[in-house]
Design a protein around this motif. Structure first.
Motif, short mmCIF file in Angstrom:
data_model
loop_
_atom_site.label_atom_id
_atom_site.label_comp_id
_atom_site.label_asym_id
_atom_site.label_seq_id
_atom_site.Cartn_x
_atom_site.Cartn_y
_atom_site.Cartn_z
N ALA A 224 -55.94 -41.81 19.67
CA ALA A 224 -55.52 -40.41 18.94
C ALA A 224 -56.91 -39.53 18.80
O ALA A 224 -56.94 -38.45 18.99
CB ALA A 224 -54.94 -40.70 17.53
N LYS A 225 -57.89 -40.23 18.45
CA LYS A 225 -59.33 -39.45 18.40
C LYS A 225 -59.62 -38.67 19.51
O LYS A 225 -59.81 -37.85 19.50
CB LYS A 225 -60.29 -40.61 17.93
CG LYS A 225 -60.11 -40.85 16.25
CD LYS A 225 -61.43 -41.83 16.07
CE LYS A 225 -61.03 -42.42 14.74
NZ LYS A 225 -62.39 -43.07 14.12
N HIS A 226 -59.46 -39.72 20.77
CA HIS A 226 -59.71 -39.07 21.99
C HIS A 226 -58.74 -37.84 22.42
O HIS A 226 -59.35 -36.73 22.86
CB HIS A 226 -59.58 -40.24 23.13
CG HIS A 226 -60.66 -41.03 22.98
ND1 HIS A 226 -62.01 -40.82 23.09
CD2 HIS A 226 -60.64 -42.40 22.68
CE1 HIS A 226 -62.68 -41.96 22.80
NE2 HIS A 226 -61.83 -43.08 22.49
N PHE A 227 -57.42 -37.97 22.13
CA PHE A 227 -56.62 -36.88 22.27
C PHE A 227 -56.69 -35.68 21.55
O PHE A 227 -56.73 -34.63 22.11
CB PHE A 227 -55.30 -37.58 21.92
CG PHE A 227 -53.98 -36.73 22.33
CD1 PHE A 227 -53.24 -36.82 23.52
CD2 PHE A 227 -53.67 -35.56 21.51
CE1 PHE A 227 -52.20 -36.11 23.76
CE2 PHE A 227 -52.47 -34.63 21.84
CZ PHE A 227 -51.84 -35.15 22.92
N GLY B 269 -48.54 -40.69 25.21
CA GLY B 269 -46.97 -40.46 25.16
C GLY B 269 -46.38 -41.72 25.06
O GLY B 269 -45.44 -41.97 24.49
N ILE B 270 -47.04 -42.78 25.83
CA ILE B 270 -46.26 -44.23 26.06
C ILE B 270 -46.44 -44.59 24.38
O ILE B 270 -45.31 -45.40 23.94
CB ILE B 270 -47.09 -44.93 27.02
CG1 ILE B 270 -47.00 -44.55 28.29
CG2 ILE B 270 -46.63 -46.51 26.69
CD1 ILE B 270 -47.93 -45.27 29.48
N ASN C 232 -53.23 -48.19 18.42
CA ASN C 232 -54.49 -48.63 19.23
C ASN C 232 -54.56 -47.94 20.86
O ASN C 232 -55.63 -47.50 21.17
CB ASN C 232 -54.86 -50.12 19.41
CG ASN C 232 -55.08 -50.53 18.12
OD1 ASN C 232 -55.68 -49.94 17.18
ND2 ASN C 232 -54.79 -51.96 17.83
N MET C 233 -53.37 -47.97 21.37
CA MET C 233 -53.26 -47.45 22.78
C MET C 233 -53.18 -45.76 22.87
O MET C 233 -53.80 -45.35 23.72
CB MET C 233 -51.90 -48.07 23.44
CG MET C 233 -51.65 -47.57 24.69
SD MET C 233 -49.87 -48.10 25.05
CE MET C 233 -49.82 -47.45 26.78
N SER C 234 -52.79 -45.25 21.62
CA SER C 234 -52.63 -43.85 21.54
C SER C 234 -54.08 -43.13 21.74
O SER C 234 -54.15 -42.21 22.31
CB SER C 234 -52.08 -43.44 20.37
OG SER C 234 -52.68 -43.66 19.44
N ALA D 85 -48.52 -52.91 27.59
CA ALA D 85 -47.51 -51.90 26.73
C ALA D 85 -47.15 -50.50 27.56
O ALA D 85 -46.29 -49.93 27.28
CB ALA D 85 -48.40 -51.26 25.61
N ALA D 86 -48.13 -50.24 28.68
CA ALA D 86 -47.99 -49.24 29.57
C ALA D 86 -46.84 -49.11 30.17
O ALA D 86 -46.19 -48.19 30.50
CB ALA D 86 -49.19 -48.97 30.69
N PHE D 87 -46.13 -50.46 30.52
CA PHE D 87 -45.12 -50.47 31.27
C PHE D 87 -43.63 -50.37 30.52
O PHE D 87 -42.54 -50.31 30.94
CB PHE D 87 -44.83 -51.97 31.93
CG PHE D 87 -45.91 -51.88 33.28
CD1 PHE D 87 -46.21 -50.78 33.81
CD2 PHE D 87 -46.20 -53.15 33.40
CE1 PHE D 87 -46.95 -50.97 35.07
CE2 PHE D 87 -47.36 -53.32 34.59
CZ PHE D 87 -47.61 -52.31 35.40
N VAL D 88 -43.84 -50.42 29.31
CA VAL D 88 -42.42 -50.50 28.26
C VAL D 88 -41.53 -49.28 28.53
O VAL D 88 -40.37 -49.67 28.70
CB VAL D 88 -42.94 -50.63 26.91
CG1 VAL D 88 -41.73 -50.58 25.93
CG2 VAL D 88 -43.71 -52.02 26.70
N VAL D 89 -42.22 -48.20 28.58
CA VAL D 89 -41.41 -47.02 28.72
C VAL D 89 -40.77 -46.63 30.11
O VAL D 89 -39.76 -46.22 30.33
CB VAL D 89 -42.14 -45.69 28.36
CG1 VAL D 89 -42.73 -45.84 26.83
CG2 VAL D 89 -43.34 -45.62 29.34
#
Length: 558
Positions: A385-388, A130-131, A381-383, A75-79
Motif C-alpha cells: 500500500a505504501k508503494h501504491f 488489485g490482486i 503484505n502483497m498490496s 497469492a498472485a494466481f488466486v484471482v
C-alpha cells in the motif's frame, strides 16, 4: 539450462553448506505448509492440492535459472485460478496449468526472459494491489462467519452480497479470526525467527478446540468440516494422509463433477487464462530471482528460469498440483536461513510430503476463520500500500493512469482483461516515449569545418528507427524547399532499422528522385546498409549514395 543443471550436480558443497541448506529447507517447509493449504482453499480447491503443488514444484529449483528460488502456489494466481475452478472445475484448472507451463517453456526458449524483467513498475504494482484487494474480499465471509449462499459474480456483486449478509455475522468465527489476526500483527513486531503465521494458526486451532470442548454450543468451521475426500470408496474428512498419485488432468471433474475430457474447444476456451497464468508466473518468478540475487550474491539466468518454471508447471498437474511460481517471501526466508542451492527447495518439499503423511489428522482442526485471517494478512503484505500511494504521489500522469487502470481492471473485471490491457497500454506508452527520444535535426548553414552550399541540407537523426519512430523522424526530410538539390542524412546515431523504417526510407528516396534531389546516407552502420541492400536500396549515381563520413558527403562542395 542443462549446463547450469550439470554444474549444480557436479559442484561439491561443503558439509556446513549442506547443513545450512537442510535447515533452510525445513524453515521454508514450516512456512509453506499452511500457506499452501490456504492458497489452495482461496483458489477454490481442497487444501491438499496446494500441498501437492509445493511438493512437485521443487523440480523448478533443479531445472530453473536461479539456485535459490523456492517455488509453489502463490497469492498472485488466486484471482485467475478461482474463476477457472468455478467455470471448468479442478480438471480445467490443471489443464490450464499445463498449458501455461508449455507457454513458459516457449517463452524461455524464445529468450523472452529479459523482456519480462522490464515490465513497467506501475503495471506490476497495479496488478499486485488489485490482486490483494480481491483476495482480502474473498476471505471476508470466513473471517466474519457470514452466511452467503453463493459468493459469486463480479466484484461489485460480491460486495453487495457481503453487505446483505452483514446481519449474519457469527461471533464465534469472528472471535477465532480476530485472535489469529491480532497474533499475526503482534508476532511480526517481535522479530522472532519462528514464523508468525505458524504461531497464529496454532493458537487459533487450540483455542477453538478448547472452547468447543468446554462449551457444547461453541462451533467453528474447520478444514475437516469443510472438506472431504474419497479413497478406495471410503469417505474421509480434511486432508487424505496418502501420497499424491499420478492422474491424467482430463480425467478429473469439471464444474458439474463429471470428467472434463480434452478437446480443441476446451483448449481454446482455456488459452486466455493459460496465457495470463504464464505472464503472471514469469513476472513473479523473475522478480523473485532479482530479489534473491541481491540477497544471495548469485546471478540467475532469466531464460533458464522461465524454462524451469515451465517444466515444473507441466509436471505438477499430473499429481493434482496447481500452477506454481517462485515465491518471494519463501525464497527470502530460505536465503536468510542459509539457503544457497536447490537442496533447500528439495528439503522443503520433502518436509511437506512427510507432513501430509504424519500431520494430516491434526491439520484438519485448523479453523477456516484462522485461514481467512492468514490470507488477509498475506493480501495486506502483497498490496504494498505504501508503494501504491507513493507512486500516485510522485509518478508522471501516464504512469499513474497505467497504475490505476491495472488496479481497477484487476478488481472490477479479472486478471485476463487486466493483463491484456495493462501490458498493451504499457507497450503503447513505451513506444510513445521512444518516439520522443528519436529526433531529426536540420543543419542548413555550415557543418563543422565544411561549407554547405545553398542547395544542400544535412539532417542528423538520433535514435532507433522502428515502426513507432520512423514516420515522425523521416517525415520532415521529404518536406524540403524547392531550391534544395542534395540531402545528407547523418545516421551515425541510428541504432536500429526495422522494416517500417526501411519502407519509409525507400518511399522518401523514390520521392526525392522524382524531384531530382540526391540523397546521401552518411555514417550508417554496415549491418544496416546490408539491410537496405536486401530491400533494394542501393547506391545509384545522381539519386542515392552512401558515405563513411560527413566530410566524404560534402567533398564535392568543399
Amino acid at each position: 539450462m542443462l549446463s547450469a543443471l550439470r554444474k549444480s550436480i557436479q559442484s561439491k558443497p561443503s558439509g556446513f553448506e549442506i547443513q545450512s541448506n537442510i535447515l533452510a529447507g525445513l524453515t521454508v517447509g514450516v512456512i509453506a505448509l499452511p500457506l499452501s493449504m490456504a492458497l489452495a482453499i482461496a483458489s477454490g480447491v481442497p487444501p491438499q492440492h496446494g500441498l501437492y503443488t509445493a511438493i512437485f514444484a521443487a523440480i523448478i529449483a533443479l531445472a530453473g535459472g536461479s539456485k535459490v528460488n523456492i517455488s509453489g502456489p502463490t497469492a498472485a494466481f488466486v484471482v485467475v485460478l478461482l474463476p477457472i475452478v468455478q467455470q471448468y472445475g479442478l480438471g480445467g484448472l490443471l489443464i490450464s496449468g499445463f498449458m501455461a507451463g508449455l507457454i513458459l517453456v516457449l517463452m524461455g526458449l524464445g529468450k523472452l526472459g529479459r523482456l519480462i524483467e522490464i515490465v513497467p513498475y506501475p503495471v506490476t504494482v497495479g496488478f499486485t494491489a488489485g490482486i490483494a484487494v480481491v483476495i482480502a474480499t474473498l476471505q471476508i465471509p470466513d473471517f466474519l462467519g457470514l452466511e452467503v449462499d453463493l459468493f459469486d459474480g463480479h466484484y461489485i456483486d460480491k460486495l453487495w452480497l457481503l453487505i446483505q449478509a452483514i446481519p449474519t455475522v457469527n461471533w464465534q468465527e469472528l472471535l477465532i479470526s480476530g485472535l489469529t489476526f491480532i497474533t499475526l500483527l503482534l508476532w511480526s513486531k517481535l522479530r522472532s525467527r519462528v514464523p508468525g503465521h505458524l504461531i497464529a494458526l496454532l493458537l487459533g486451532s487450540v483455542v477453538a478446540w478448547l472452547i468447543s470442548y468446554w462449551f457444547d454450543g461453541f462451533s467453528v468451521a474447520t478444514i475437516g468440516s469443510r472438506f472431504s475426500y474419497v479413497v478406495d470408496g471410503v469417505i474421509g474428512n480434511g486432508i487424505p494422509a496418502i501420497l499424491p498419485t499420478f492422474e491424467w488432468p482430463w480425467n478429473l471433474p469439471d464444474a458439474s463433477g463429471q470428467p472434463i475430457g480434452i478437446s480443441f474447444e476446451l483448449v481454446r476456451l482455456l488459452l486466455p487464462a493459460a496465457i495470463t497464468i504464464a505472464i503472471l508466473g514469469s513476472l513473479e518468478s523473475l522478480l523473485c530471482a532479482v530479489v534473491a540475487d541481491g540477497m544471495s550474491g548469485k546471478k540467475h539466468n532469466p531464460n533458464d528460469e522461465l524454462v524451469g518454471q515451465g517444466i515444473g508447471n507441466m509436471l505438477v498437474p499430473f499429481f493434482g498440483g496447481l500452477p506454481a511460481t517462485a515465491a518471494i517471501a519463501r525464497t527470502a526466508a530460505s536465503v536468510k536461513a542459509g539457503g544457497s542451492m536447490p537442496l533447500a527447495s528439495v528439503v522443503h518439499s520433502l518436509f511437506i510430503l512427510v507432513a501430509i503423511l504424519v500431520l494430516a489428522p491434526l491439520l484438519s482442526y485448523i479453523p477456516m476463520a484462522s485461514m481467512a485471517a492468514l490470507l488477509i494478512m498475506v493480501a495486506w503484505n502483497m498490496s504494498e500500500a505504501k508503494h501504491f500511494i507513493r507512486t500516485i504521489r510522485i509518478a508522471p500522469k501516464d504512469d499513474i493512469m497505467v497504475l490505476v487502470l491495472c488496479f481497477s481492471l484487476t478488481v472490477l473485471f479479472d486478471m485476463t482483461v487486466a493483463v491484456a490491457v495493462g501490458m498493451g497500454l504499457a507497450a503503447m506508452l513505451f513506444i510513445r516515449r521512444s518516439i520522443s527520444l528519436t529526433a531529426t535535426t536540420a543543419i542548413e548553414n555550415d557543418h563543422a569545418d565544411h561549407h554547405l552550399p545553398d542547395d544542400t541540407i544535412i539532417y542528423t537523426i538520433n535514435g532507433p528507427l522502428f515502426f513507432g519512430t520512423a514516420r515522425k523522424a523521416l517525415k520532415t526530410i521529404s518536406l524540403v524547399s524547392p531550391e534544395i538539390r542534395t540531402i545528407v542524412l547523418d545516421m551515425k546515431e541510428v541504432t536500429m532499422l526495422d522494416v517500417s523504417a526501411i519502407v519509409a526510407l525507400e518511399s522518401i528516396a523514390e520521392d526525392l528522385a522524382k524531384k531530382d534531389v540526391k540523397l546521401v546516407i552518411s555514417k550508417l552502420q554496415p549491418r544496416m546498409i546490408q539491410k537496405l541492400a536486401r530491400a533494394g536500396i542501393e547506391a545509384k549515381p545522381g539519386e542515392i549514395e552512401f558515405s563513411a563520413s560527413i566530410a566524404a558527403s560534402l567533398k564535392p562542395f568543399d
